[in-house]
Write a protein that holds these residues in place. Structure first.
Motif, PDB file in Angstrom:
ATOM      1  N   ASP A  89     -40.463 -56.104 -30.817  1.00  0.00           N
ATOM      2  CA  ASP A  89     -39.953 -57.223 -31.010  1.00  0.00           C
ATOM      3  C   ASP A  89     -40.952 -58.306 -30.299  1.00  0.00           C
ATOM      4  OD1 ASP A  89     -38.408 -59.456 -31.579  1.00  0.00           O
ATOM      5  OD2 ASP A  89     -36.612 -58.909 -30.108  1.00  0.00           O
ATOM      6  N   GLY A  90     -41.677 -58.779 -31.339  1.00  0.00           N
ATOM      7  CA  GLY A  90     -42.573 -59.781 -30.512  1.00  0.00           C
ATOM      8  C   GLY A  90     -43.578 -58.916 -30.058  1.00  0.00           C
ATOM      9  N   SER A  91     -43.935 -59.578 -28.579  1.00  0.00           N
ATOM     10  CA  SER A  91     -45.090 -59.098 -27.929  1.00  0.00           C
ATOM     11  C   SER A  91     -44.509 -57.797 -26.993  1.00  0.00           C
ATOM     12  CB  SER A  91     -45.589 -59.924 -26.831  1.00  0.00           C
ATOM     13  OG  SER A  91     -44.542 -60.525 -25.998  1.00  0.00           O
ATOM     14  N   GLU A  92     -43.089 -57.521 -27.156  1.00  0.00           N
ATOM     15  CA  GLU A  92     -42.523 -56.136 -26.454  1.00  0.00           C
ATOM     16  C   GLU A  92     -42.365 -55.128 -27.266  1.00  0.00           C
ATOM     17  OE1 GLU A  92     -39.160 -56.157 -23.218  1.00  0.00           O
ATOM     18  OE2 GLU A  92     -38.098 -56.271 -25.141  1.00  0.00           O
ATOM     19  N   SER A  93     -42.766 -53.908 -26.861  1.00  0.00           N
ATOM     20  CA  SER A  93     -42.188 -52.743 -27.718  1.00  0.00           C
ATOM     21  C   SER A  93     -41.625 -51.753 -26.698  1.00  0.00           C
ATOM     22  CB  SER A  93     -43.555 -52.181 -28.159  1.00  0.00           C
ATOM     23  OG  SER A  93     -44.508 -51.642 -27.139  1.00  0.00           O
ATOM     24  N   VAL A  94     -40.627 -51.049 -27.109  1.00  0.00           N
ATOM     25  CA  VAL A  94     -39.733 -49.862 -26.542  1.00  0.00           C
ATOM     26  C   VAL A  94     -39.953 -48.823 -27.264  1.00  0.00           C
ATOM     27  CG1 VAL A  94     -37.543 -49.472 -25.387  1.00  0.00           C
ATOM     28  CG2 VAL A  94     -38.397 -51.774 -25.510  1.00  0.00           C
ATOM     29  N   GLU A  95     -40.138 -47.743 -26.415  1.00  0.00           N
ATOM     30  CA  GLU A  95     -40.114 -46.036 -26.880  1.00  0.00           C
ATOM     31  C   GLU A  95     -39.154 -45.451 -26.132  1.00  0.00           C
ATOM     32  OE1 GLU A  95     -43.859 -44.345 -26.605  1.00  0.00           O
ATOM     33  OE2 GLU A  95     -44.616 -45.893 -28.533  1.00  0.00           O
ATOM     34  N   SER A  96     -38.224 -44.988 -26.623  1.00  0.00           N
ATOM     35  CA  SER A  96     -37.053 -44.128 -25.929  1.00  0.00           C
ATOM     36  C   SER A  96     -37.116 -42.784 -26.583  1.00  0.00           C
ATOM     37  CB  SER A  96     -35.723 -44.898 -26.531  1.00  0.00           C
ATOM     38  OG  SER A  96     -34.726 -43.951 -25.855  1.00  0.00           O
ATOM     39  N   HIS A  97     -36.940 -41.835 -25.598  1.00  0.00           N
ATOM     40  CA  HIS A  97     -36.900 -40.345 -25.772  1.00  0.00           C
ATOM     41  C   HIS A  97     -35.550 -39.945 -25.280  1.00  0.00           C
ATOM     42  CE1 HIS A  97     -41.046 -39.975 -26.417  1.00  0.00           C
ATOM     43  NE2 HIS A  97     -41.072 -40.874 -25.315  1.00  0.00           N
ATOM     44  N   SER A  98     -34.542 -39.608 -26.206  1.00  0.00           N
ATOM     45  CA  SER A  98     -33.326 -38.977 -25.745  1.00  0.00           C
ATOM     46  C   SER A  98     -33.285 -37.270 -25.773  1.00  0.00           C
ATOM     47  CB  SER A  98     -32.314 -39.352 -26.828  1.00  0.00           C
ATOM     48  OG  SER A  98     -30.940 -39.025 -26.407  1.00  0.00           O
ATOM     49  N   PHE A  99     -33.214 -36.961 -24.686  1.00  0.00           N
ATOM     50  CA  PHE A  99     -33.275 -35.225 -24.403  1.00  0.00           C
ATOM     51  C   PHE A  99     -32.079 -34.646 -24.277  1.00  0.00           C
ATOM     52  CE2 PHE A  99     -37.082 -37.425 -22.580  1.00  0.00           C
ATOM     53  CZ  PHE A  99     -38.124 -36.797 -22.978  1.00  0.00           C
ATOM     54  N   GLY A 100     -31.920 -33.427 -24.740  1.00  0.00           N
ATOM     55  CA  GLY A 100     -30.737 -32.701 -24.791  1.00  0.00           C
ATOM     56  C   GLY A 100     -29.568 -33.124 -25.787  1.00  0.00           C
ATOM     57  N   GLU A 101     -29.048 -34.534 -25.645  1.00  0.00           N
ATOM     58  CA  GLU A 101     -28.165 -34.803 -26.382  1.00  0.00           C
ATOM     59  C   GLU A 101     -26.868 -33.699 -26.455  1.00  0.00           C
ATOM     60  OE1 GLU A 101     -30.782 -37.710 -29.241  1.00  0.00           O
ATOM     61  OE2 GLU A 101     -30.133 -35.669 -30.126  1.00  0.00           O
ATOM     62  N   ALA A 102     -26.664 -33.112 -25.462  1.00  0.00           N
ATOM     63  CA  ALA A 102     -25.739 -32.253 -25.489  1.00  0.00           C
ATOM     64  C   ALA A 102     -24.306 -32.438 -25.549  1.00  0.00           C
ATOM     65  CB  ALA A 102     -25.855 -31.275 -24.171  1.00  0.00           C
ATOM     66  N   LEU A 103     -23.683 -32.002 -26.786  1.00  0.00           N
ATOM     67  CA  LEU A 103     -22.301 -32.424 -27.096  1.00  0.00           C
ATOM     68  C   LEU A 103     -21.337 -30.842 -26.853  1.00  0.00           C
ATOM     69  CD1 LEU A 103     -19.753 -34.045 -28.303  1.00  0.00           C
ATOM     70  CD2 LEU A 103     -20.600 -33.485 -30.385  1.00  0.00           C
ATOM     71  N   LEU A 104     -20.434 -31.011 -26.111  1.00  0.00           N
ATOM     72  CA  LEU A 104     -19.758 -29.621 -26.120  1.00  0.00           C
ATOM     73  C   LEU A 104     -18.469 -29.879 -26.834  1.00  0.00           C
ATOM     74  CD1 LEU A 104     -19.350 -26.575 -25.275  1.00  0.00           C
ATOM     75  CD2 LEU A 104     -18.288 -27.744 -23.015  1.00  0.00           C
ATOM     76  N   ARG A 105     -18.028 -28.967 -27.862  1.00  0.00           N
ATOM     77  CA  ARG A 105     -16.794 -29.273 -28.414  1.00  0.00           C
ATOM     78  C   ARG A 105     -15.933 -27.853 -28.197  1.00  0.00           C
ATOM     79  NH1 ARG A 105     -18.595 -30.146 -34.549  1.00  0.00           N
ATOM     80  NH2 ARG A 105     -16.238 -30.341 -34.879  1.00  0.00           N
ATOM     81  N   TYR A 106     -14.590 -27.987 -27.657  1.00  0.00           N
ATOM     82  CA  TYR A 106     -13.974 -26.787 -27.442  1.00  0.00           C
ATOM     83  C   TYR A 106     -12.310 -27.113 -28.061  1.00  0.00           C
ATOM     84  CZ  TYR A 106     -11.658 -23.249 -24.953  1.00  0.00           C
ATOM     85  OH  TYR A 106     -10.730 -21.992 -24.607  1.00  0.00           O
ATOM     86  N   GLY A 107     -11.971 -26.132 -28.395  1.00  0.00           N
ATOM     87  CA  GLY A 107     -10.670 -26.155 -29.279  1.00  0.00           C
ATOM     88  C   GLY A 107      -9.723 -25.909 -28.366  1.00  0.00           C
TER      89      GLY A 107
END
Length: 295
Positions: A89-107
């Protein structure tokens, strides 16, 4: 496209009024038997749904739209992955790393109810006018319940509801510092053996990072999935994040697509890529993940 909480309330009332009287009649000896969903459609009281452990697992990733089916009572499912996001965005740049993203689903309790909890470790690199700053930590803890409402019966959709919230447990740079409750309504149709489609409508409390004020964020999505073979699947999807009452946050539109590869009936690999469709959205994102079911 704007959706209000009033529309969600009216729609849910219609669902409740349309369910089968058989499920509301405690004199029926089969009343207490699980049908996989909380309700049945009144026009198709013999059509049931819910999870099937003899079939391949159904995952909530890699698309934005969640699945309308739960994992099943006593079943655990772990879904995790990695996402890289880039935005300039203009003169600013952002790089993001999302690690794991662990979602646990349990019935729990019955096939139509699952408990959900997720945590997202992140690392963010910001470059502004030649200077860079890197921040690492984790986002607020996500938790919720998925309630399978109805099975699909012809044109009547398979539906689920997710009461959810983010709890302010994240790192200083990534926390909202306040509870963010929300509601996610999902509706899906299997058209034939090749194609299926689904959408979701969400309303979530969000905090403006600039002013600290709360606002309502609506999220709307629509996805189309394709069965290319017994193991290979694909999808294309549009979704939008639509703020209402925000000070400095604007509507974001995205398009994304990806592939899934079924390693066996309890394990699935996925890849995805997406682009922002307007100026307020991130430029693009890439991701991959793995989902494992433990029956």
């Amino acid at each position: 496209m704007m959706f209000s909480s009033r529309i969600i309330q009216i729609s849910l009332a219609t669902i409740i009024l349309s369910v089968s009287a058989d499920r509301l009649n405690a004199e029926d000896p089969e009343f207490y038997q699980s049908h996989g969903t909380l309700f049945l459609w009144s026009s198709a009281p013999t059509v049931s749904g819910g999870p099937d452990l003899d079939e391949p697992l159904v995952t909530d990733r890699p698309d934005f739209t969640e699945a309308a089916v739960t994992v099943g009572k006593g079943v655990s499912q772990l879904e995790f992955g990695y996402t890289y996001t880039s935005n300039t965005d203009g003169s600013e740049s952002v790089e993001s790393h999302s690690f794991g993203e662990a979602l646990l689903r349990y019935g729990i309790l019955d096939d139509w109810l699952e408990f959900r909890i997720a945590v997202f470790p992140v690392q963010e690199l910001t470059i502004f006018e030649g200077s860079s700053n890197s921040t690492a930590g984790h986002e607020d803890l996500y938790t919720g319940f998925k309630i399978a409402l109805t099975p699909q019966a012809g044109f009547l959709p398979e539906m689920a509801l997710i009461p959810q919230m983010n709890l302010p447990t994240g790192s200083r740079s990534f926390t909202a510092d306040r509870v963010e409750p929300g509601l996610n309504w999902i509706y899906a149709w299997e058209v034939n053996d090749f194609i299926s489609t689904a959408g979701s409508t969400q309303g979530n409390r969000r905090i403006d990072v600039t002013t600290g004020n709360a606002y309502l964020e609506m999220a709307q999505s629509w996805t189309v999935a394709y069965s290319l073979s017994e193991a290979l699947g694909a999808y294309t999807e549009w979704f939008a994040l639509i703020p209402s009452g925000a000070d400095n946050v604007h509507t974001q539109h995205y398009f994304n697509g990806g592939f899934t590869w079924l390693l066996n009936k309890n394990m699935q690999f996925d890849i995805r890529a997406g682009v922002g469709l307007n100026r307020a959205a991130d430029n693009y994102f890439l991701g991959t993940g793995l989902s494992i079911r433990f029956p």
